[in-house]
Design an enzyme around this catalytic site. Structure first.
Site, mmCIF file in Angstrom:
data_model
loop_
_atom_site.group_PDB
_atom_site.id
_atom_site.type_symbol
_atom_site.label_atom_id
_atom_site.label_comp_id
_atom_site.label_asym_id
_atom_site.label_seq_id
_atom_site.Cartn_x
_atom_site.Cartn_y
_atom_site.Cartn_z
ATOM 1 N N GLY A 1 -0.595 0.233 -10.069
ATOM 2 C CA GLY A 1 0.787 0.080 -9.642
ATOM 3 C C GLY A 1 1.721 -0.077 -10.820
ATOM 4 N N ARG B 1 0.516 -1.210 -17.146
ATOM 5 C CA ARG B 1 -0.950 -1.194 -17.104
ATOM 6 C C ARG B 1 -1.450 0.230 -17.332
ATOM 7 N NH1 ARG B 1 -2.787 -3.119 -11.868
ATOM 8 N NH2 ARG B 1 -2.105 -5.153 -12.607
ATOM 9 N N ARG C 1 11.902 7.797 -14.184
ATOM 10 C CA ARG C 1 12.150 6.528 -13.492
ATOM 11 C C ARG C 1 11.311 5.380 -14.044
ATOM 12 N NH1 ARG C 1 14.445 6.687 -8.031
ATOM 13 N NH2 ARG C 1 15.418 8.728 -7.699
ATOM 14 N N ARG D 1 -7.432 3.826 -7.267
ATOM 15 C CA ARG D 1 -6.455 2.761 -7.498
ATOM 16 C C ARG D 1 -7.123 1.638 -8.277
ATOM 17 N NH1 ARG D 1 -2.615 -0.927 -6.700
ATOM 18 N NH2 ARG D 1 -3.085 -2.815 -5.508
ATOM 19 N N SER E 1 -4.185 -5.072 -8.613
ATOM 20 C CA SER E 1 -4.407 -6.501 -8.485
ATOM 21 C C SER E 1 -4.242 -6.888 -7.018
ATOM 22 C CB SER E 1 -3.412 -7.284 -9.355
ATOM 23 O OG SER E 1 -2.074 -6.980 -8.982
ATOM 24 N N ASP F 1 -4.419 -13.564 -8.237
ATOM 25 C CA ASP F 1 -3.925 -14.856 -7.765
ATOM 26 C C ASP F 1 -4.672 -15.225 -6.494
ATOM 27 O OD1 ASP F 1 -1.706 -14.042 -5.412
ATOM 28 O OD2 ASP F 1 -1.980 -12.547 -6.969
ATOM 29 N N ARG G 1 -2.315 -9.758 -16.166
ATOM 30 C CA ARG G 1 -2.438 -8.716 -15.147
ATOM 31 C C ARG G 1 -2.298 -7.333 -15.761
ATOM 32 N NH1 ARG G 1 0.700 -12.536 -12.419
ATOM 33 N NH2 ARG G 1 2.636 -11.350 -12.664
#
Length: 237
Positions: free
Chosen positions: A20, A24, A43, A87, A90, A206, A219
């Site tokens: 996402g 990362r 973007r 994918r 997290s 989390d 993350r």
């Protein structure tokens, strides 16, 4: 050239890792891929293509939530003929059976989103992972076990990060759902529609029960065990 990715034909590999967070994606490209080249920053959603152990791999940020993810997944499948998407995200743990930094390999995904209800005319659809990818990921995690525990099970793809009804998670937990995130249900649905392979592997960042959490930098840059499992699974066979 697609509307949002805006890459040229041939710039994206048939196999894509799909975080996402665009930062990362940058970290994955710089840490794991050889000769990685940026093919999009439209973007601010970064995409790179390089090689891993001699195999061509791309990594593409998707943004947060099913609507954003669906834009990029649709374009990867339709405009760039991507065959495999993994994918690498997290998630929040929903049960004390899991600890922060544990890894979930999602065999399926539930959702509170209305997107699939619209697609299936109010009926329920069960989005599931591609079995060959699922099996390869499990085998990868067993052949080179990571430091944290690996679980195979269901994720809940929620439309709300800041939920006003957290009690609604309880029935999912009672039926075996391990973690909550925001994308997997939509990804598995789109992969089925296009006849492509998809898998979601998430690291617990989390804990919904205990309140423990990782930092934004952790993350972004410290979930390497998940990436190694994903790379081995995506290139198996």
């Amino acid at each position: 050239m697609s509307t949002h990715i805006a890459a040229e034909t041939g710039q994206i590999a048939p196999v894509v890792l799909f975080p996402g967070d665009p930062l990362r994606a940058k970290w994955i490209a710089e840490t794991f891929l050889d000769d990685a080249e940026l093919y999009t920053e439209t973007r601010g959603m970064l995409g790179f293509t390089g090689t891993w152990e001699g195999q061509r791999i791309s990594v593409q940020g998707s943004g947060m939530g099913q609507p954003s993810m669906a834009i990029y997944a649709n374009e990867l499948f339709e405009s760039y003929d991507v065959q495999t998407v993994v994918r690498v995200g997290s998630c929040g743990a929903l049960t004390e059976k899991l600890a922060v930094r544990d890894i979930i390999i999602a065999n399926g995904a539930c959702t509170d989103s209305g997107i699939n209800r619209v697609r299936f005319h109010g009926l329920d659809y069960a989005p599931v992972a591609d079995f060959s990818l699922l099996r390869a990921a499990v085998e990868a995690s067993e052949s080179e076990p990571p430091a944290s525990a690996v679980h195979v099970g269901l994720l809940l793809s929620s439309d709300q990060f800041y939920s006003t009804r957290p009690e609604l998670n309880e029935p999912f937990v009672q039926h075996g759902v391990l973690g909550v995130e925001m994308e997997t249900s939509g990804l598995y649905t789109l992969a089925a529609y296009y006849g492509r392979r998809a898998l979601s592997i998430c690291t617990v960042s989390d804990h919904i029960v205990t309140g423990e959490q990782t930092t934004a930098q952790e993350r972004e840059q410290t979930f390497g065990d998940m990436i190694r499992i994903a790379l081995r699974a995506a290139t198996a066979g």
